[in-house]
Design a protein around this motif. Structure first.
Motif: not given
Length: 177
Positions: A90, A93, A96-97, A131, A148, A151-152, A159, A165
């Motif tokens: 988490s 991620t 990354t966000e 991810i 995840m 979220r992306i 994603p 990835s």
């Protein structure tokens, strides 16, 4: 939480201590050099638990498919062993966000505008969130894939999970050791 490293600075083998405007400038220069190309802008994070700390590396890779890439990364250290898998995935991620948010609509449009006049010649641009998780039966992270990925996707990014990835599982991974 205090970070041991300056998390807003990026680096690669030739440039140290780059702010994001400098990173973005390198990406622009790379794309403008050959605007008729298939570009993948990839952002992804990997982590490694070390004694008394957890190291997170977020990679930013602009790839001209089949014709090279330019990449950099940012480092963040959490001063404890982050052993809970869900917490670590988490947090990866979220890092990354955080970097993806730096690509504002204006910046994304600037990148798209480079390839836009050349789309009829086959030029493309995609932005991907990588991810470091997999969906295979033997992969312990498979239970977090949907969370995840969502979220992306909410960032408007495509994603990618293992084995696709590469910004996380290959590029960022090499700097976590």
């Amino acid at each position: 939480m205090a970070n041991v490293h300056q998390p807003d600075l990026f680096q690669n083998l030739t440039h140290k201590k780059m702010g994001f405007p400098e990173v973005f400038s390198h990406i622009l220069t790379f794309m403008k050099r050959e605007p008729v190309g298939n570009y993948r802008l990839m952002v992804g994070t990997d982590s490694q638990v070390h004694p008394s700390r957890t190291l997170f590396i977020t990679g930013v890779v602009i790839q001209r498919v089949g014709k090279g890439a330019w990449a950099c990364y940012r480092k963040e250290v959490i001063p404890r062993e982050m052993t809970t898998l869900h917490e670590r995935i988490s947090y990866e991620t979220s890092l990354t966000e955080r970097v993806a948010f730096l690509f504002t609509e204006e910046r994304k449009n600037e990148l798209i505008d480079i390839v836009l006049p050349h789309i009829y010649k086959g030029a493309t641009f995609t932005m991907e969130g990588h991810i470091d998780i997999g969906s295979g039966d033997r992969n312990r992270t498979r239970v977090y894939v949907n969370e995840m990925v969502a979220r992306i996707e909410s960032l408007g990014m495509e994603p990618k999970i293992k084995p696709d990835s590469i910004a996380a599982s290959s590029y960022a991974n090499r700097y976590t050791k």
